[in-house]
Design an enzyme around this catalytic site. Sequence first.
Site, PDB file in Angstrom:
ATOM      1  N   SER A 128       3.031  -5.802  -8.231  1.00 15.07           N
ATOM      2  CA  SER A 128       3.208  -7.099  -8.896  1.00 15.07           C
ATOM      3  C   SER A 128       3.730  -6.853 -10.307  1.00 15.07           C
ATOM      4  O   SER A 128       2.993  -6.343 -11.164  1.00 15.07           O
ATOM      5  CB  SER A 128       1.884  -7.864  -8.953  1.00 15.07           C
ATOM      6  OG  SER A 128       1.441  -8.209  -7.663  1.00 15.07           O
ATOM      7  N   LYS A 143       4.526 -14.649  -6.176  1.00 13.72           N
ATOM      8  CA  LYS A 143       3.227 -14.026  -6.435  1.00 13.72           C
ATOM      9  C   LYS A 143       2.598 -14.591  -7.709  1.00 13.72           C
ATOM     10  O   LYS A 143       1.385 -14.797  -7.767  1.00 13.72           O
ATOM     11  CB  LYS A 143       3.385 -12.511  -6.562  1.00 13.72           C
ATOM     12  CG  LYS A 143       2.090 -11.767  -6.901  1.00 13.72           C
ATOM     13  CD  LYS A 143       0.993 -11.977  -5.845  1.00 13.72           C
ATOM     14  CE  LYS A 143      -0.311 -11.296  -6.240  1.00 13.72           C
ATOM     15  NZ  LYS A 143      -0.270  -9.839  -6.095  1.00 13.72           N
ATOM     16  N   LYS A 151      -3.248  -9.152 -16.211  1.00 15.16           N
ATOM     17  CA  LYS A 151      -1.831  -8.777 -16.314  1.00 15.16           C
ATOM     18  C   LYS A 151      -0.943  -9.845 -15.681  1.00 15.16           C
ATOM     19  O   LYS A 151       0.062 -10.268 -16.273  1.00 15.16           O
ATOM     20  CB  LYS A 151      -1.592  -7.427 -15.628  1.00 15.16           C
ATOM     21  CG  LYS A 151      -0.114  -7.070 -15.426  1.00 15.16           C
ATOM     22  CD  LYS A 151       0.044  -5.778 -14.650  1.00 15.16           C
ATOM     23  CE  LYS A 151      -0.367  -5.884 -13.202  1.00 15.16           C
ATOM     24  NZ  LYS A 151       0.613  -6.629 -12.367  1.00 15.16           N
TER      25      LYS A 151
END
Length: 302
Positions: free
Chosen positions: A106, A182, A251
């Site tokens: 990701s 995502k 993150k």
Amino acid sequence: MIGMGAGGRQDEKLGYLGLGMMGFPMARRLLAAGHEVTVWNRSVGKAKALTEAGAKPAANPREVAASSSIIFMCVTDAAAVEDVVFGTEGFASVPSADKLVVDFSSIHPDKARAVAVRLNDANGMKWIDAPVSGGTKGAEEGTLAVMAGGDTADIERVRPYVLTMARRLTHMGPTGAGQMTKLCNQVIVGCAMAVLAEATRLAVNSGIDAGRLPEALAGGFADSIPLQLFVPRMVQGIHSPPLGHIATMLKDLDTVAEVAHDTSTPVPMASLAAQLFRLAKAARGADVDALEIYKISASQRG
């Protein structure tokens, strides 16, 4: 024995780099399905466990790419992606010969697009950004949802192999579209974790059995997979193995904030969730289960 894959291709030789919480069970599923898999991990312990199960070991990412036609990878962040691809032992120098990279990591959508262009310029390798959702449980059970960006033909080439590791593979558009999807996923999941932690703490502090919330709310508008999965783990203090790390969720939510800024998109809920995870990181640590966000609201009553 080598069989025939999608479109009449012979079964591909597969590689897998990054054997962490997600990568290890995903690579293991490829092996269990009878595929030839070459593996590499920065720390050798996880790779050794897979080589004992039949995987071929590699000394570095370049060796994985040299012996594989489809290279899967799942690493921590964009810096790790760049090191694996363009580092001194990366696979950017390997002649492509129709090789294809599928990145389950990701990272920022812009970074995915930039890496794809740079790699293709270097040796002609194609790139699919294919982040996943479903956590370690989904990786172990093969029930992951994969959202992918890339060329249609490339997506179809890898589909049978990805569906060995996942329940669903959705082509969302060109390179970067998987990463963007995502981020949408993480807005929903991150906010759900924060909201469920709040509801669970309210139940505990009010003296009702918070462990029965999933049963009581099943079938109603509040029901969801996160409700059924997260609340029992919060109440019972089940945080090992973690479903995901606090640092990883933070993150991703910070990346959401960057993309939101660039696209003039208001994200008040995701921004609040990020601050709660930042508090949880300070209080509980970066590498603990993300569901320990529940613990930052603990008091003498709870």
